[in-house]
Design a protein around this motif. Structure first.
Motif, mmCIF file in Angstrom:
data_model
loop_
_atom_site.group_PDB
_atom_site.id
_atom_site.type_symbol
_atom_site.label_atom_id
_atom_site.label_comp_id
_atom_site.label_asym_id
_atom_site.label_seq_id
_atom_site.Cartn_x
_atom_site.Cartn_y
_atom_site.Cartn_z
ATOM 1 N N LEU A 1 125.155 1.646 118.320
ATOM 2 C CA LEU A 1 124.472 1.603 117.026
ATOM 3 C C LEU A 1 123.790 0.263 116.799
ATOM 4 C CD1 LEU A 1 127.038 3.442 114.698
ATOM 5 C CD2 LEU A 1 125.045 4.382 115.887
ATOM 6 N N LEU A 2 124.464 -0.833 117.145
ATOM 7 C CA LEU A 2 123.860 -2.160 116.976
ATOM 8 C C LEU A 2 122.651 -2.332 117.890
ATOM 9 C CD1 LEU A 2 127.111 -4.320 116.768
ATOM 10 C CD2 LEU A 2 125.476 -3.929 114.917
ATOM 11 N N LYS A 3 122.763 -1.860 119.109
ATOM 12 C CA LYS A 3 121.661 -1.962 120.062
ATOM 13 C C LYS A 3 120.458 -1.143 119.604
ATOM 14 C CE LYS A 3 120.499 -0.928 124.890
ATOM 15 N NZ LYS A 3 121.001 -0.335 126.163
ATOM 16 N N CYS A 4 120.714 0.064 119.119
ATOM 17 C CA CYS A 4 119.625 0.939 118.676
ATOM 18 C C CYS A 4 118.922 0.400 117.437
ATOM 19 C CB CYS A 4 120.156 2.345 118.407
ATOM 20 S SG CYS A 4 120.632 3.258 119.885
ATOM 21 N N MET A 5 119.675 -0.177 116.515
ATOM 22 C CA MET A 5 119.101 -0.635 115.244
ATOM 23 C C MET A 5 118.516 -2.041 115.313
ATOM 24 S SD MET A 5 119.323 1.932 113.274
ATOM 25 C CE MET A 5 118.887 1.192 111.692
ATOM 26 N N LEU A 6 119.056 -2.892 116.185
ATOM 27 C CA LEU A 6 118.627 -4.300 116.205
ATOM 28 C C LEU A 6 118.234 -4.778 117.605
ATOM 29 C CD1 LEU A 6 121.581 -5.725 114.043
ATOM 30 C CD2 LEU A 6 119.281 -5.151 113.222
ATOM 31 N N GLY A 7 118.037 -3.856 118.527
ATOM 32 C CA GLY A 7 117.889 -4.247 119.923
ATOM 33 C C GLY A 7 116.501 -4.575 120.407
ATOM 34 N N SER A 8 115.511 -4.629 119.525
ATOM 35 C CA SER A 8 114.152 -4.990 119.948
ATOM 36 C C SER A 8 113.469 -5.820 118.867
ATOM 37 C CB SER A 8 113.329 -3.733 120.247
ATOM 38 O OG SER A 8 113.042 -3.034 119.051
ATOM 39 N N GLN A 9 112.502 -6.606 119.285
ATOM 40 C CA GLN A 9 111.767 -7.443 118.333
ATOM 41 C C GLN A 9 111.004 -6.591 117.330
ATOM 42 O OE1 GLN A 9 112.091 -10.632 117.996
ATOM 43 N NE2 GLN A 9 113.350 -10.915 119.844
ATOM 44 N N GLU A 10 110.543 -5.427 117.767
ATOM 45 C CA GLU A 10 109.825 -4.528 116.868
ATOM 46 C C GLU A 10 110.709 -4.094 115.700
ATOM 47 O OE1 GLU A 10 106.482 -2.581 115.549
ATOM 48 O OE2 GLU A 10 106.655 -3.891 117.321
ATOM 49 N N LYS A 11 111.965 -3.779 116.014
ATOM 50 C CA LYS A 11 112.902 -3.337 114.971
ATOM 51 C C LYS A 11 113.260 -4.486 114.026
ATOM 52 C CE LYS A 11 115.162 0.435 117.516
ATOM 53 N NZ LYS A 11 114.312 0.498 118.685
ATOM 54 N N LEU A 12 113.301 -5.694 114.565
ATOM 55 C CA LEU A 12 113.728 -6.849 113.762
ATOM 56 C C LEU A 12 112.669 -7.309 112.762
ATOM 57 C CD1 LEU A 12 115.594 -8.973 116.458
ATOM 58 C CD2 LEU A 12 116.559 -7.420 114.761
ATOM 59 N N LYS A 13 111.437 -6.814 112.919
ATOM 60 C CA LYS A 13 110.387 -7.199 111.969
ATOM 61 C C LYS A 13 110.709 -6.733 110.555
ATOM 62 C CE LYS A 13 106.577 -7.233 115.312
ATOM 63 N NZ LYS A 13 105.305 -6.574 115.739
ATOM 64 N N ALA A 14 111.465 -5.654 110.453
ATOM 65 C CA ALA A 14 111.797 -5.092 109.135
ATOM 66 C C ALA A 14 112.993 -5.775 108.488
ATOM 67 C CB ALA A 14 112.067 -3.600 109.270
ATOM 68 N N CYS A 15 113.675 -6.650 109.206
ATOM 69 C CA CYS A 15 114.857 -7.306 108.622
ATOM 70 C C CYS A 15 114.821 -8.801 108.954
ATOM 71 C CB CYS A 15 116.149 -6.657 109.105
ATOM 72 S SG CYS A 15 116.253 -6.394 110.873
ATOM 73 N N GLN A 16 114.159 -9.546 108.098
ATOM 74 C CA GLN A 16 113.967 -10.981 108.328
ATOM 75 C C GLN A 16 115.118 -11.842 107.812
ATOM 76 O OE1 GLN A 16 111.412 -12.259 110.109
ATOM 77 N NE2 GLN A 16 110.760 -10.157 110.475
ATOM 78 N N GLY A 17 116.043 -11.228 107.081
ATOM 79 C CA GLY A 17 117.142 -12.011 106.525
ATOM 80 C C GLY A 17 118.458 -11.260 106.585
ATOM 81 N N GLN A 18 119.491 -11.895 106.031
ATOM 82 C CA GLN A 18 120.822 -11.298 106.068
ATOM 83 C C GLN A 18 120.894 -10.012 105.253
ATOM 84 O OE1 GLN A 18 124.480 -12.877 103.878
ATOM 85 N NE2 GLN A 18 124.866 -13.682 105.938
ATOM 86 N N TYR A 19 120.306 -10.042 104.070
ATOM 87 C CA TYR A 19 120.356 -8.875 103.192
ATOM 88 C C TYR A 19 119.669 -7.666 103.834
ATOM 89 C CZ TYR A 19 119.470 -5.790 99.237
ATOM 90 O OH TYR A 19 119.396 -4.698 98.405
#
Length: 482
Positions: A304-322
Motif C-alpha cells: 500500500l505504501l509503495k503504490c500510494m507513495l512510490g513515484s515522484q508523480e504520485k508525490l506531487k499531490a502530497c507536498q506536506g505531512q497533512y
C-alpha cells in the motif's frame, strides 16, 4: 496520533478510518452511528445485504461478480476436507501445498474451520476443554466490562450480525472479549481486539472465536494489545526500515516530512487490515495471515505504501505531512482490490528471516533510546507450521468433532421374521450352535464409528437410504459452520 488510554485502548484523533468508514475504534459513545434508531432503521430499508452480510458502509461489496465457478469451488472444498482430515500429515509433508491453497483462498464454507486449524486454536480448545465455559460463567472485572460494552456497537455496525444492539452478534462479542480479560487479566482489554474478535465470530462459534483470538494475541501478534503498545511501535520501525528496501522513494518522502510509522500503520496492523480493506480482500489477507504469519501484514502495508507513495508523480499531490496523511487515509480502490493486492503481496520478496533480522536491529536501537522493554511478550510465531512445531498436537486433538449428532434408531424385526424364527427346525438350531465363530451382523448400526459405509451389506444400504440425511449431520466430512 496514537496514544495510550486507560484500558490499553488506542485512540485515533481523526474521526475517519483510512477508507472513510464512519466507525472508529475510539469513537465517542454519543455518536449516532451505533444508535438503535439509525442502525435498525437502516437495516429495514430496501438496501440489499451483500454476500458477506453487509447492509451498507464502505466495506459493503459493490456488486462485482468475481465468484469462483461452482465446480471449482466444490473441488476446493473436497481438497480442504481431505487436508483437515489428515492435518498433521499435510502440515509436516505438504506445507507448501497448504500455503498455495491458502493463497488461492479458502472456500467460504470451510473458512472458519480452516482458520481454527491453521492458528492452533483447535488444539488449544481440545487441551482446555470447558475452559471457555468456565470463563464465560464468571462475572468479569467491572473495569473492563464497562469499556467492552461501550465498544460493542462500533464493530462493523453495517454488518447484519452486529447491526442490532443486544443482538446475538453483540452478545457473543461481549462473551469472547470478557473471557479474554479473565484469561489474561494482566493484559486486560484493548479496543483493537474487538474488530479481530468480530471477524472471527462471523466465521465460527463463540468458543472457537475465543481460542482464535487467544492465538492471534499470543502467537501471531504478541504484545500488540499490552499496555504501552511497545510491540506495535517496534513493528512500526521495522516496517519503515523495510520500506527503504522496497520503495526508497516512499521511504525518503515519509522521512523528509517526519511522518512517524505509528501515525499510519497502527490501525492497519492492530486490526489486521479488517477496518481498512474491502471485505473480499480482508478475507484473502486473513487466509494467508493465518498460514504464513505476520509477514503477510508487513507485506500488505509495504504494498500500500509503495503504490500510494512510490513515484515522484504520485508525490506531487502530497507536498506536506497533512496531504500525505490524507492520501494514506483514502487509498485508491484499485490498489486494494482482491486480485491486485493478493498478487502483489505474494510476489513481494520479504521473508520471516528478513523481519527477524530487522527486528533484532530495531530492538538494539530501542534499548539505546528507550531502555529495556517493559512488556516481555512471548516470541512471535511465523505462521501455522511454526505454531504446530512448537507444540506438536496429538491425533485426538486434531480430530474433527461434529456439532450435531443424531443417533440412528434401533432396527426392529418384522412379525414375518419372528414367525420364520419360530418355525426353525431343531437341526437348523443345532447347526447354528455348532458354528463357534460369532455370526456376522448384516445390519451394523451406522452410529458405530468403527464401521465404514463401504463395509455395509447391500441389504443395509438399501434399507438406510432414507436415513442418509441424518447420517450426514454427524459426518466429520461436513462443515459445521455453514
Amino acid at each position: 496520533m496514537a496514544k495510550l488510554q486507560s484500558g490499553n485502548g488506542v485512540q485515533w484523533r481523526d474521526s475517519r478510518s483510512p477508507r472513510g468508514t464512519p466507525e472508529n475504534l475510539a469513537e465517542h459513545e454519543s455518536s449516532s452511528l451505533g444508535s438503535d434508531s439509525e442502525i435498525n432503521g437502516f437495516a429495514n430499508t430496501e438496501t440489499q445485504t451483500d454476500r458477506y452480510g453487509f447492509i451498507g458502509g464502505a466495506q459493503q461489496s459493490a456488486g462485482e461478480n468475481d465468484d469462483i465457478p461452482p465446480d471449482v469451488l466444490r473441488q476446493r472444498e473436497a481438497k480442504w476436507l481431505d487436508m483437515l482430515n489428515s492435518w498433521d500429515k499435510w502440515m509436516a509433508k505438504k506445507h507448501k501445498k497448504v500455503k498455495l491453497r491458502c493463497q488461492k483462498g479458502i472456500p467460504p464454507s470451510l473458512r472458519g474451520r480452516a482458520w481454527l486449524y491453521l492458528s492452533g486454536g483447535k488444539v488449544k480448545k481440545e487441551q482446555n476443554q470447558g475452559k471457555f465455559q468456565e470463563l464465560d460463567s464468571q462475572p468479569g472485572d467491572p473495569k473492563w466490562l464497562d469499556v467492552i460494552e461501550k465498544d460493542l456497537h462500533r464493530q462493523f455496525p453495517f454488518h447484519e450480525m452486529f447491526v442490532a444492539r443486544g443482538g446475538h452478534g453483540q452478545q457473543d462479542l461481549f462473551r469472547v472479549l470478557k473471557a479474554y480479560t479473565l484469561h489474561r487479566p494482566e493484559e486486560g482489554y484493548c479496543q483493537a481486539q474487538a474488530p479481530i474478535a468480530a471477524v472471527l465470530l462471523m466465521h465460527m462459534p463463540a468458543e472457537d472465536a475465543f481460542w482464535g483470538l487467544v492465538q492471534i494475541c499470543e502467537k501471531y501478534l504478541p504484545g500488540y494489545y499490552s499496555a504501552g503498545l511497545e510491540a506495535i511501535q517496534l513493528d512500526g520501525e521495522i516496517l519503515f526500515a523495510l520500506l527503504k528496501r522496497v520503495s526508497p522513494v516512499a521511504y525518503r518522502h515519509l522521512k523528509k516530512h517526519k511522518i512517524d510509522p505509528i501515525l499510519y500503520m497502527t490501525e492497519w496492523f492492530m486490526c489486521a487490515f479488517s477496518r481498512t480493506l474491502p471485505w473480499a480482500s480482508v478475507l484473502r489477507v486473513w487466509d494467508m495471515f493465518f498460514c504464513e504469519g505476520v509477514k503477510i501484514i508487513f507485506r500488505v502495508g509495504l504494498v500500500l505504501l509503495k503504490c500510494m507513495l512510490g513515484s515522484q508523480e504520485k508525490l506531487k499531490a502530497c507536498q506536506g505531512q497533512y496531504e500525505t496523511m490524507e492520501l494514506l487515509r483514502s487509498i485508491e480502490p484499485r490498489y486494494m482490490h482482491e486480485v491486485f493486492l493478493v498478487q502483489e503481496v505474494i510476489e513481494l520478496p520479504l521473508s520471516e528471516r528478513d523481519i527477524e533480522k530487522e527486528h533484532l536491529s530495531q530492538l538494539r536501537r530501542w534499548k539505546e533510546t528507550h531502555g529495556e522493554l517493559h512488556c516481555k511478550s512471548p516470541p512471535r510465531m511465523h505462521g501455522a507450521k511454526a505454531i504446530m512445531a512448537a507444540e506438536p498436537p496429538s491425533r485426538q486433538e486434531l480430530k474433527q468433532n461434529p456439532t450435531i449428532i443424531i443417533e440412528a434408531p434401533q432396527t426392529t424385526e418384522s412379525h414375518a421374521d419372528k414367525g420364520k424364527k419360530v418355525k426353525k427346525s431343531k437341526t437348523e438350531k443345532n447347526k447354528d450352535t455348532m458354528n463357534t465363530s460369532p455370526p456376522l451382523n448384516p445390519y451394523p448400526l451406522p452410529r458405530d464409528p468403527a464401521l465404514q459405509s463401504e463395509n455395509l451389506s447391500p441389504l443395509l444400504q438399501k434399507d438406510t437410504i432414507l436415513q442418509s440425511s441424518n447420517q450426514s449431520l454427524s459426518s466429520a466430512e461436513h462443515d459445521t459452520y455453514l
